[in-house]
Design a protein around this motif. Sequence first.
Motif, PDB file in Angstrom:
ATOM      1  N   GLU A 183      75.698  52.605 -77.219  1.00  0.00           N
ATOM      2  CA  GLU A 183      76.667  53.704 -77.295  1.00  0.00           C
ATOM      3  C   GLU A 183      77.578  53.706 -76.075  1.00  0.00           C
ATOM      4  OE1 GLU A 183      75.070  57.742 -79.507  1.00  0.00           O
ATOM      5  OE2 GLU A 183      74.650  57.483 -77.396  1.00  0.00           O
TER       6      GLU A 183
ATOM      7  N   ASP B 140      81.876  56.716 -78.354  1.00  0.00           N
ATOM      8  CA  ASP B 140      81.212  57.282 -79.530  1.00  0.00           C
ATOM      9  C   ASP B 140      81.073  58.786 -79.376  1.00  0.00           C
ATOM     10  OD1 ASP B 140      80.273  54.752 -80.892  1.00  0.00           O
ATOM     11  OD2 ASP B 140      79.544  54.493 -78.834  1.00  0.00           O
TER      12      ASP B 140
ATOM     13  N   THR C  48      80.590  64.316 -80.702  1.00  0.00           N
ATOM     14  CA  THR C  48      80.868  62.949 -81.149  1.00  0.00           C
ATOM     15  C   THR C  48      82.391  62.868 -81.294  1.00  0.00           C
ATOM     16  OG1 THR C  48      80.801  63.542 -83.473  1.00  0.00           O
ATOM     17  CG2 THR C  48      78.717  62.801 -82.474  1.00  0.00           C
TER      18      THR C  48
END
Length: 249
Positions: free
Chosen positions: A36, A213, A228
């Motif tokens: 991520e 992300d 997000t």
Amino acid sequence: MSNEKRSGVIEVVDFHKSFGNKKIHSGVNFYVRRGECLGLIGGSGTGKSVLLRSLVGLEKPDSGQILIDGTDISGMKERELVEIRKKVAYVFQGGALFDSMTVYENLAYPLREHFKFTEKEVETKIREQLEEFGLPGSENLYPGNLSGGMQKRVGLARAMMMHPEVVLYDEPTAGLDPYNTKKIQESVLSLKAKGVTSILVTHDMPTVYAVCDKVALLLNGRIGEQYTIDKLKQEPDGPMFQFINGESA
Ligand SMILES: Nc1ncnc2c1ncn2[C@@H]1O[C@H](COP(=O)(O)OP(=O)(O)OP(=O)(O)O)[C@@H](O)[C@H]1O
């Protein structure tokens, strides 16, 4: 601890830090899962860089934990931190290149320091790396002869010579033109595609949208809000939006 939390490559738990009587962090908590990219945003002086430096042991928290792959590094001695820094690369704002060394020597440095490669192997790795970062032919140049954008890209290329699992970017696109900004974004995305976990401290929201992300806002010594990127594009209110839209410091 939830399963989701346990899979965090980076976990910061109840992080506190003051300088003298100036409290900067008062209980920061977040995690980043493998592969991520977390965008860390917040006003000037909220402690984003201090937090990044703490993740490689360049600063010590007053209390709290910094877990890298489940190991708390906050109390580690310098010798143990050398091992952590092979796994976690910190990409400094200006590239932090050695001015008296050529680009080639700058890239060779971590390889010679940490591995026992032959000079031929070192040369092959450097040529491949320069190709990958769009810098072929720059071997013999000194940092002083490079543009700001190239310096940042060489800094990134050097950090990547060690194939780190985690990369911490401190304002990688600050002051760059659109071409170099795009090049940096492409490098971040290409590393992410290889499974590299990252945190990107920046004021450059288009880059956050392009490569991250999720995004966390550091506010009043804590993570004020976290979204997000998909949610960020939908949700029209709250401190994160006020910050992004320049309505709060
Ligand atoms: N070694 C230090 N000694 C004393 N104060 C420090 C030290 N390092 C950082 N600070 C202070 O901690 C605060 C947070 O600094 P930091 O550089 O992390 O902010 P930042 O959020 O990265 O800001 P910017 O977005 O402007 O780069 C600042 O007030 C800074 O002056």
